[in-house]
Scaffold this active site. Structure first.
Site, PDB file in Angstrom:
ATOM      1  N   PHE A  50      -0.517  16.619   3.662  1.00 54.30           N
ATOM      2  CA  PHE A  50      -0.986  15.947   2.450  1.00 54.30           C
ATOM      3  C   PHE A  50       0.161  15.870   1.453  1.00 54.30           C
ATOM      4  O   PHE A  50       0.745  16.886   1.084  1.00 54.30           O
ATOM      5  CB  PHE A  50      -2.195  16.643   1.843  1.00 54.30           C
ATOM      6  CG  PHE A  50      -2.891  15.750   0.857  1.00 54.30           C
ATOM      7  CD1 PHE A  50      -3.809  14.801   1.281  1.00 54.30           C
ATOM      8  CD2 PHE A  50      -2.577  15.803  -0.491  1.00 54.30           C
ATOM      9  CE1 PHE A  50      -4.409  13.929   0.384  1.00 54.30           C
ATOM     10  CE2 PHE A  50      -3.173  14.935  -1.409  1.00 54.30           C
ATOM     11  CZ  PHE A  50      -4.094  14.005  -0.955  1.00 54.30           C
ATOM     12  N   VAL A  51       0.481  14.652   1.026  1.00 54.19           N
ATOM     13  CA  VAL A  51       1.628  14.442   0.149  1.00 54.19           C
ATOM     14  C   VAL A  51       1.209  13.852  -1.189  1.00 54.19           C
ATOM     15  O   VAL A  51       0.129  13.272  -1.313  1.00 54.19           O
ATOM     16  CB  VAL A  51       2.682  13.528   0.821  1.00 54.19           C
ATOM     17  CG1 VAL A  51       3.315  14.222   2.011  1.00 54.19           C
ATOM     18  CG2 VAL A  51       2.076  12.186   1.244  1.00 54.19           C
TER      19      VAL A  51
ATOM     20  N   ASP B  97      -1.604  10.516  -5.075  1.00 51.76           N
ATOM     21  CA  ASP B  97      -2.162  11.465  -6.030  1.00 51.76           C
ATOM     22  C   ASP B  97      -2.701  12.724  -5.370  1.00 51.76           C
ATOM     23  O   ASP B  97      -3.055  12.732  -4.191  1.00 51.76           O
ATOM     24  CB  ASP B  97      -3.304  10.818  -6.802  1.00 51.76           C
ATOM     25  CG  ASP B  97      -4.534  10.599  -5.918  1.00 51.76           C
ATOM     26  OD1 ASP B  97      -4.415   9.856  -4.926  1.00 51.76           O
ATOM     27  OD2 ASP B  97      -5.589  11.194  -6.200  1.00 51.76           O
TER      28      ASP B  97
ATOM     29  N   ASP C 190      -3.148   5.882   6.512  1.00 50.62           N
ATOM     30  CA  ASP C 190      -3.550   7.193   7.023  1.00 50.62           C
ATOM     31  C   ASP C 190      -4.504   6.951   8.201  1.00 50.62           C
ATOM     32  O   ASP C 190      -4.058   6.687   9.307  1.00 50.62           O
ATOM     33  CB  ASP C 190      -4.193   7.948   5.850  1.00 50.62           C
ATOM     34  CG  ASP C 190      -4.511   9.384   6.140  1.00 50.62           C
ATOM     35  OD1 ASP C 190      -3.827  10.001   6.952  1.00 50.62           O
ATOM     36  OD2 ASP C 190      -5.465   9.916   5.527  1.00 50.62           O
TER      37      ASP C 190
ATOM     38  N   GLU D 182       0.844  -1.197   0.000  1.00 48.40           N
ATOM     39  CA  GLU D 182       0.000   0.000   0.000  1.00 48.40           C
ATOM     40  C   GLU D 182       0.879   1.248   0.000  1.00 48.40           C
ATOM     41  O   GLU D 182       2.010   1.225   0.505  1.00 48.40           O
ATOM     42  CB  GLU D 182      -0.910  -0.072   1.252  1.00 48.40           C
ATOM     43  CG  GLU D 182      -1.737   1.130   1.581  1.00 48.40           C
ATOM     44  CD  GLU D 182      -2.811   1.465   0.555  1.00 48.40           C
ATOM     45  OE1 GLU D 182      -2.491   1.575  -0.632  1.00 48.40           O
ATOM     46  OE2 GLU D 182      -3.964   1.681   0.980  1.00 48.40           O
ATOM     47  N   ASP D 183       0.369   2.327  -0.578  1.00 43.22           N
ATOM     48  CA  ASP D 183       1.155   3.565  -0.603  1.00 43.22           C
ATOM     49  C   ASP D 183       1.267   4.198   0.781  1.00 43.22           C
ATOM     50  O   ASP D 183       2.350   4.559   1.222  1.00 43.22           O
ATOM     51  CB  ASP D 183       0.583   4.569  -1.624  1.00 43.22           C
ATOM     52  CG  ASP D 183      -0.899   4.881  -1.425  1.00 43.22           C
ATOM     53  OD1 ASP D 183      -1.561   4.270  -0.555  1.00 43.22           O
ATOM     54  OD2 ASP D 183      -1.419   5.739  -2.168  1.00 43.22           O
TER      55      ASP D 183
ATOM     56  N   LYS E  92       1.176   7.713   8.371  1.00 39.71           N
ATOM     57  CA  LYS E  92       0.869   8.989   9.044  1.00 39.71           C
ATOM     58  C   LYS E  92       0.248   8.635  10.391  1.00 39.71           C
ATOM     59  O   LYS E  92      -0.984   8.596  10.522  1.00 39.71           O
ATOM     60  CB  LYS E  92      -0.172   9.765   8.234  1.00 39.71           C
ATOM     61  CG  LYS E  92       0.364  10.729   7.212  1.00 39.71           C
ATOM     62  CD  LYS E  92      -0.803  11.575   6.711  1.00 39.71           C
ATOM     63  CE  LYS E  92      -0.618  11.986   5.276  1.00 39.71           C
ATOM     64  NZ  LYS E  92      -1.831  12.597   4.709  1.00 39.71           N
TER      65      LYS E  92
ATOM     66  N   ARG F 291       0.912  10.951  -9.693  1.00 45.03           N
ATOM     67  CA  ARG F 291       1.356   9.653  -9.145  1.00 45.03           C
ATOM     68  C   ARG F 291       2.707   9.242  -9.725  1.00 45.03           C
ATOM     69  O   ARG F 291       3.409   8.419  -9.154  1.00 45.03           O
ATOM     70  CB  ARG F 291       0.343   8.547  -9.488  1.00 45.03           C
ATOM     71  CG  ARG F 291      -1.024   8.702  -8.842  1.00 45.03           C
ATOM     72  CD  ARG F 291      -1.827   7.428  -9.105  1.00 45.03           C
ATOM     73  NE  ARG F 291      -3.248   7.593  -8.868  1.00 45.03           N
ATOM     74  CZ  ARG F 291      -3.849   7.428  -7.692  1.00 45.03           C
ATOM     75  NH1 ARG F 291      -3.136   7.128  -6.626  1.00 45.03           N
ATOM     76  NH2 ARG F 291      -5.146   7.561  -7.576  1.00 45.03           N
TER      77      ARG F 291
HETATM   78  P1  IMP Z   1      -6.713   5.340   4.971  1.00 43.70           P
HETATM   79  O1  IMP Z   1      -7.196   6.636   5.577  1.00 43.70           O
HETATM   80  O2  IMP Z   1      -5.618   4.712   5.805  1.00 43.70           O
HETATM   81  O3  IMP Z   1      -7.841   4.419   4.696  1.00 43.70           O
HETATM   82  O4  IMP Z   1      -6.032   5.708   3.589  1.00 43.70           O
HETATM   83  C1  IMP Z   1      -6.839   5.818   2.468  1.00 43.70           C
HETATM   84  C2  IMP Z   1      -6.102   6.236   1.235  1.00 43.70           C
HETATM   85  O5  IMP Z   1      -6.059   7.649   1.257  1.00 43.70           O
HETATM   86  C3  IMP Z   1      -4.666   5.813   1.025  1.00 43.70           C
HETATM   87  O6  IMP Z   1      -4.530   4.545   0.472  1.00 43.70           O
HETATM   88  C4  IMP Z   1      -4.237   6.857   0.015  1.00 43.70           C
HETATM   89  O7  IMP Z   1      -4.627   6.444  -1.277  1.00 43.70           O
HETATM   90  C5  IMP Z   1      -5.036   8.075   0.424  1.00 43.70           C
HETATM   91  N1  IMP Z   1      -4.211   9.049   1.136  1.00 43.70           N
HETATM   92  C6  IMP Z   1      -4.060   9.207   2.461  1.00 43.70           C
HETATM   93  N2  IMP Z   1      -3.213  10.219   2.749  1.00 43.70           N
HETATM   94  C7  IMP Z   1      -2.815  10.694   1.541  1.00 43.70           C
HETATM   95  C8  IMP Z   1      -1.918  11.740   1.147  1.00 43.70           C
HETATM   96  O8  IMP Z   1      -1.289  12.476   1.949  1.00 43.70           O
HETATM   97  N3  IMP Z   1      -1.776  11.928  -0.201  1.00 43.70           N
HETATM   98  C9  IMP Z   1      -2.412  11.163  -1.120  1.00 43.70           C
HETATM   99  N4  IMP Z   1      -3.251  10.178  -0.800  1.00 43.70           N
HETATM  100  C10 IMP Z   1      -3.439   9.949   0.527  1.00 43.70           C
HETATM  101 MG    MG Z   2      -4.233   4.118  -1.778  1.00 43.28          MG
END
Ligand code: IMP
Ligand code: MG
Length: 185
Positions: free
Chosen positions: A155-156, A162, A106, A102-103, A134, A168
């Site tokens: 936010f990155v 993206d 968050d 996973e990237d 994060k 990306r």
């Molecule tokens: P989650 O909040 O852990 O479910 O993350 C959901 C998705 O939000 C991640 O897989 C990313 O695709 C996107 N995301 C979260 N933070 C960032 C950011 O800083 N930049 C770009 N995408 C983000």
């Molecule tokens: Mg993602």
């Protein structure tokens, strides 16, 4: 879409540092899974560049598959309290050693939803490899077995991440300057 240079506040992780860390993770994973069958699962779309580079740095035989998940509702750059799987795997993961790629973790809801679904299929093992974490934003407790970098609550974009689906492709991770970014209608 604006040129990335017009919305970039700062480069957070340079391309060289990313590649170096991905090499280290690849070596670690190659060692940890050396006597097993490894299946890498990329979470689309943000995990693509990371998984491709990681795979090239894994020296043991392994397979790849892809899945997608999305958060429910709310604003475009905020995740909500839950997520659902929108694209399922082609591979039967029963008795396989699965590593989710996973990237970024968050809130944690995306990984939590994916893990919950995959666990029911009885893989041999199920672990998480995330490029970025994060921790300040975490709402759902999820394990991260392999981590690239822990980052502050900014936010990155770049290297898979993206900004409204753009950027990306960039080889570094940058912080967006929200005062300069103008979302298109
Ligand atoms: P989650 O909040 O852990 O479910 O993350 C959901 C998705 O939000 C991640 O897989 C990313 O695709 C996107 N995301 C979260 N933070 C960032 C950011 O800083 N930049 C770009 N995408 C983000
Ligand atoms: Mg993602």
């Amino acid at each position: 879409m604006q040129n990335y240079k017009d919305v970039l506040a700062e480069i957070l992780i340079e391309a060289d540092a990313l590649q170096q860390r991905v090499r280290e993770l690849g070596e670690q994973i190659s060692n940890d899974y050396r006597d097993t069958e490894l299946l890498l699962i990329c979470i689309l779309r943000g995990g693509v560049p990371f998984m491709v580079d990681l795979s090239r740095n894994i020296s043991i035989p392994h397979m790849m598959d892809f899945m997608a998940a999305s958060s429910y509702g709310v604003g475009r750059r905020e995740s909500s309290g839950s997520a659902r799987v929108t694209l399922d795997l082609q591979t039967d993961i029963r008795n396989k050693n699965v590593l989710l790629v996973e990237d970024i973790v968050d809130s944690g809801h995306t990984i939590a939803a994916v893990l919950q679904m995959l666990e029911t299929r009885q893989p041999q093992s199920l672990k998480v490899c995330a490029l970025l974490d994060k921790p300040e934003r975490r709402e759902a407790h999820v394990p991260i077995h392999y981590l690239g970098f822990s980052i502050p609550n900014k936010f990155v974009f770049g290297y898979g991440l993206d900004l409204d689906e753009y950027y990306r492709n960039l080889p570094f991770v940058g912080v967006v300057d929200l005062n300069k970014y103008k979302p298109s209608e």
